[in-house]
Motif scaffolding. Structure first.
Motif, PDB file in Angstrom:
ATOM      1  N   UNK A   1       0.807  -1.222   0.000  1.00 40.51           N
ATOM      2  CA  UNK A   1       0.000   0.000   0.000  1.00 40.51           C
ATOM      3  C   UNK A   1       0.838   1.269   0.000  1.00 40.51           C
TER       4      UNK A   1
ATOM      5  N   UNK B   1      -3.370  -9.183   3.430  1.00 34.41           N
ATOM      6  CA  UNK B   1      -3.998  -8.062   4.142  1.00 34.41           C
ATOM      7  C   UNK B   1      -4.613  -7.092   3.143  1.00 34.41           C
TER       8      UNK B   1
ATOM      9  N   UNK C   1      -7.961  -7.905   1.855  1.00 33.73           N
ATOM     10  CA  UNK C   1      -9.152  -7.673   2.678  1.00 33.73           C
ATOM     11  C   UNK C   1      -9.751  -6.290   2.427  1.00 33.73           C
ATOM     12  N   UNK C   2      -9.004  -5.425   1.719  1.00 32.44           N
ATOM     13  CA  UNK C   2      -9.490  -4.044   1.500  1.00 32.44           C
ATOM     14  C   UNK C   2      -9.486  -3.591   0.051  1.00 32.44           C
TER      15      UNK C   2
ATOM     16  N   UNK D   1      -8.964   0.149  12.277  1.00 33.83           N
ATOM     17  CA  UNK D   1      -7.852  -0.712  11.860  1.00 33.83           C
ATOM     18  C   UNK D   1      -8.326  -1.742  10.847  1.00 33.83           C
ATOM     19  N   UNK D   2      -9.493  -2.323  11.106  1.00 39.56           N
ATOM     20  CA  UNK D   2      -9.989  -3.353  10.189  1.00 39.56           C
ATOM     21  C   UNK D   2     -10.304  -2.732   8.832  1.00 39.56           C
TER      22      UNK D   2
ATOM     23  N   UNK E   1      -9.190   0.266   7.472  1.00 41.62           N
ATOM     24  CA  UNK E   1      -8.114   0.948   6.750  1.00 41.62           C
ATOM     25  C   UNK E   1      -6.720   0.427   7.052  1.00 41.62           C
ATOM     26  N   UNK E   2      -6.606  -0.472   7.987  1.00 46.28           N
ATOM     27  CA  UNK E   2      -5.285  -0.980   8.330  1.00 46.28           C
ATOM     28  C   UNK E   2      -4.650  -0.157   9.433  1.00 46.28           C
ATOM     29  N   UNK E   3      -3.782  -0.785  10.183  1.00 49.09           N
ATOM     30  CA  UNK E   3      -3.113  -0.097  11.274  1.00 49.09           C
ATOM     31  C   UNK E   3      -2.299   1.085  10.764  1.00 49.09           C
TER      32      UNK E   3
ATOM     33  N   UNK F   1      -2.388   2.913   8.029  1.00 50.95           N
ATOM     34  CA  UNK F   1      -3.082   4.054   7.427  1.00 50.95           C
ATOM     35  C   UNK F   1      -3.927   4.836   8.425  1.00 50.95           C
TER      36      UNK F   1
END
Lengths: 211, 211
Positions: A36, A117, A120-121, B30-31, B33-35, B37
């Motif tokens: 990312x 990961x 998942x997005x 977190x879920x 956008x991720x930790x 970001x």
């Protein structure tokens, strides 16, 4: 060979070499900073090329990941072919799986984890990951079907039984520099051996008691 | 109880509730956008609080993750305690593991996967992940040691044998909305059962041949 034909071949192999070079640079960037966070700019810098030049080969980061996945697939096919010439199919299967999990580099494992990961997005990456997983599933269940020694062998159930173990080895490899995959590989081979002979009868998962 | 003491308790439970509320908001961020970001600003927005107010509870994203890990630990301890009151230790162990892997939410699995990736690049998170893993390892090997029914049981080797499978279940849960953990949980229980009775003799991993 005419000089013109030679020049065409040189140009082609030059292009292929440059593609390889970009994929290597991408692998380094993704492992260091994550998919990312990596921009096409970063890729260009790592490859010592201009961004415009990179875009002649790959029009997006997703295309780069697709390129990496294709390269993996080609390398896997070469490995399978080499082993198929050497021995019987069952030995090939066990050997290919063992080599893959014993030899996968930490970098490759981190990249895989990162793509999971991202999947998942990011629907484009989810699609790529799913296609790759599906190919692996089809290849393995076909192998199981060809190699089963008992009508009780259920190739699909056998695949389901080994899939989490295989994923877990990749996580362990990514997280622990000193990870020793040998016990898990032996377990994988035992499961496959049991499954092919129809002896994978697992008890139903028991939520409340341990008998 | 005096009015003053009541006010202190109200303030405390208000603080605890606000902490919980921030942790819930963090989990969602977190879920989604991720930790990496997610910023403290995002957390504040999600929790409908001012950033200054968030910082009164957690001074960094890492502290929030630490809070989430502590909450997980407390919830786990409550679960274990409840089950220990109900039955014998072996049933407790099998039941706790089964419930954990059968019931873990997709969100929790994605968060775990995300932290694993972050751990490959962020030493503070790597440290947290390692401490959590180490706690799990110690708890499980102690349980195995207490429950073994044969001197041939090697609790450390048994843990090594189940660790990748447990990680793989979390990956599968994160990646596949319809993932059914039951076969893998049954496999986990079988491995533990075999291991406790000293029957986990895995053949050495075989790299070249399949016998």
């Amino acid at each position: 060979m005419s000089a013109a034909a030679g020049a065409v071949i040189d140009a082609r192999s030059g292009q292929a070499a440059r593609r390889e070079h970009i994929l290597d640079a991408a692998e380094s960037c993704f492992v260091r900073n994550g998919f990312h966070r990596t921009t096409m700019q970063d890729l260009a810098r790592e490859a010592s090329m201009s961004p415009g030049n990179i875009y002649r080969y790959f029009d997006s980061k997703e295309a780069v990941v697709l390129g990496l996945a294709e390269r993996d697939r080609e390398r896997g096919a070469v490995l399978v072919e080499a082993m198929e010439r050497a021995g019987d199919k069952r030995a090939v299967l066990m050997g290919v799986l063992a080599r893959f999990f014993l030899e996968i580099s930490r970098e490759a494992a981190v990249l895989r984890l990162d793509l999971w990961v991202e999947a998942t997005r990011n629907p484009a990456i989810a699609d790529l990951v799913e296609r790759g997983d599906e190919e692996g599933r089809v290849w393995l269940t076909e192998m199981f079907d060809a190699l089963k020694t008992s009508p009780d062998c259920d190739p699909a159930a056998l695949f389901d039984a080994i899939a989490p173990l295989m994923k877990g080895m990749i996580v362990s490899r990514a997280l622990s520099p000193g990870y020793d995959a040998r016990p898990a590989v032996a377990q994988l081979q035992s499961l496959i051996k049991a499954g092919l002979s129809g002896a994978l009868a697992l008890p139903p998962a028991d939520k409340e008691a341990g008998r």
